[in-house]
Design an enzyme around this catalytic site. Structure first.
Site, PDB file in Angstrom:
ATOM      1  N   LYS A   1      32.173  -7.698  41.184  1.00 14.03           N
ATOM      2  CA  LYS A   1      31.079  -8.648  41.230  1.00 14.03           C
ATOM      3  C   LYS A   1      29.796  -7.967  41.738  1.00 14.03           C
ATOM      4  O   LYS A   1      29.757  -6.779  41.986  1.00 14.03           O
ATOM      5  CB  LYS A   1      31.454  -9.844  42.115  1.00 14.03           C
ATOM      6  CG  LYS A   1      32.660 -10.639  41.613  1.00 14.03           C
ATOM      7  CD  LYS A   1      32.474 -11.141  40.203  1.00 14.03           C
ATOM      8  CE  LYS A   1      33.447 -12.266  39.829  1.00 14.03           C
ATOM      9  NZ  LYS A   1      34.844 -12.020  40.062  1.00 14.03           N
ATOM     10  N   ILE A   2      28.742  -8.772  41.913  1.00 13.03           N
ATOM     11  CA  ILE A   2      27.417  -8.213  42.224  1.00 13.03           C
ATOM     12  C   ILE A   2      27.424  -7.480  43.565  1.00 13.03           C
ATOM     13  O   ILE A   2      26.932  -6.366  43.698  1.00 13.03           O
ATOM     14  CB  ILE A   2      26.347  -9.327  42.244  1.00 13.03           C
ATOM     15  CG1 ILE A   2      26.490 -10.244  41.029  1.00 13.03           C
ATOM     16  CG2 ILE A   2      24.953  -8.714  42.327  1.00 13.03           C
ATOM     17  CD1 ILE A   2      26.417  -9.548  39.695  1.00 13.03           C
TER      18      ILE A   2
END
Length: 380
Positions: free
Chosen positions: A188-189
């Site tokens: 994820k980010i």
């Protein structure tokens, strides 16, 4: 192999985790509140509850909204199975709303048509979970307005979207929802290795989620039903789970959040470069709604003869993936009455979808390599 996604770990991240390992607290210490504060500062939400995964966050969010047997939860087929499984955990029934074929997120028109039918049949959902796929927010103003009209509670599954914006405001501020959930899985980010957070502006929902993430046990005098016998006293006042986030995870998250803006900007720059490099190839690039600033967790393209293209890319060192096999086509959900053909927009997207590499550490040289191999595959 160039992976489709990967974490970006700095020396500062490593030092933050090491500091916790040398501290007095490995769990239930000061790092988790610091991470929650960082999420609140980013989103503008009034409360943030950190847990061990986004799946756990979805579960406690459903519990806080009293989802249970006899109720319905609706989400989209184009998501990971956790977005619907959280309803099953609570004993509710699950159904789906098809996606917008351009943006791949919940279609407000499809939602409105389904709500009209459900109201006539006396089967309105109690909880709706729009999913911000690939980092792009669903059209939450339209979805939120429909939810209010029909008395439906809303949980945003923003697992892909920390750092994203909708109508200029941060995703996670819960302007059009009751609760918003983020994921911090390594691809994820930003990452906490594994982990999730639920944000809300409702103090009552925050209190309930806090109980559900830690066994339903409290020392809060306002919640105790008996008289405190001393400093050791606690009570279980609800059924909860051990969904707590560790101090090591939270410390990593605090450090990673200092680079969130940088990560998202880099992903957007790489996505814009993909848009240019892929413009002449026979594929469909991901469309962006004008109200959305995506966090670009993924860059999914659509191609013909997907199986051949996918195999060629993998054989030539490009670690592509597919997001997602529609949830309603999984054997577990087919056994509950769903089948291929039920949600044509989601199925049509899936049949042609490939997620090509996109992450903050991707170099332009690697990106050029991805495009070159993809062009070879598409040109036979």
């Amino acid at each position: 192999m160039i992976p489709y996604g990967r974490q970006d770990i700095s020396d500062d991240d490593i030092a933050a985790v090491e500091a916790v390992l040398r501290s007095d607290f490995l769990t239930q210490g000061p790092a988790v509140p610091r991470f929650e504060a960082a999420i609140m500062a980013e989103t503008g939400a009034g409360y943030a509850l950190a847990v061990n995964s986004a799946t756990s966050a979805l579960h406690i969010a459903c519990m806080a909204l009293d989802l249970g047997p006899g109720d319905w939860l609706w989400t989209v087929p184009n998501t990971f199975v956790a977005s619907s499984n959280c309803g099953i955990y609570c004993g509710a029934e699950v159904d789906f709303v098809d996606i917008d074929p351009a943006t791949y997120v919940m279609c407000p028109k499809a939602l409105e048509a389904k709500l009209v039918q459900a109201e006539a049949a006396g089967k309105l959902p109690k909880v709706l979970i729009p999913v911000h796929f690939a980092g792009q927010s669903a059209d939450m103003a339209a979805i939120g307005a429909l939810a209010r009209r029909y008395g439906v509670r809303v949980i945003e599954d923003a697992s892909h979207a920390i750092g994203a914006r909708y109508q200029g405001a941060p995703v996670g501020n819960c302007a059009h929802s009751d609760i918003c959930v983020f994921s911090f899985h390594p691809v994820k980010i930003v990452t906490t290795a594994e982990g999730g957070v639920a944000t809300t502006n409702d103090a009552g929902l925050a209190q309930r989620m806090d109980l559900h993430r830690s066994h339903g046990v409290t020392r809060d005098p306002a919640l105790l039903q008996g008289e405190s016998a001393g400093g050791w006293y606690y009570e279980q006042v609800a059924l909860g789970y051990n969904y707590r986030m560790t101090e090591m995870q939270a410390a990593l998250g605090v450090s990673q959040m200092t680079r969130l803006t940088q990560f998202v900007a880099r992903r957007n720059a790489l996505a814009a470069r993909y848009d240019d490099l892929l413009a002449g190839l026979p594929l469909t690039r991901p469309a962006q709604h004008p109200d959305s600033y995506s966090a670009y967790h993924l860059y999914p393209v659509q191609v013909e003869d997907r199986a051949r293209v996918f195999a060629y890319l993998r054989e030539n060192g490009i670690g592509v993936n597919v997001h997602y096999i529609p949830v309603h086509t999984q054997p577990f959900y087919r056994a509950r009455g769903f089948d291929w053909g039920d949600f044509p927009a989601s199925e049509g997207y899936y049949n042609r979808a490939i997620s090509i590499p996109l992450y903050a550490g991707l170099t332009e040289a690697d990106q050029d390599r991805v495009v070159a191999v993809l062009a070879e595959a598409l040109n036979g």
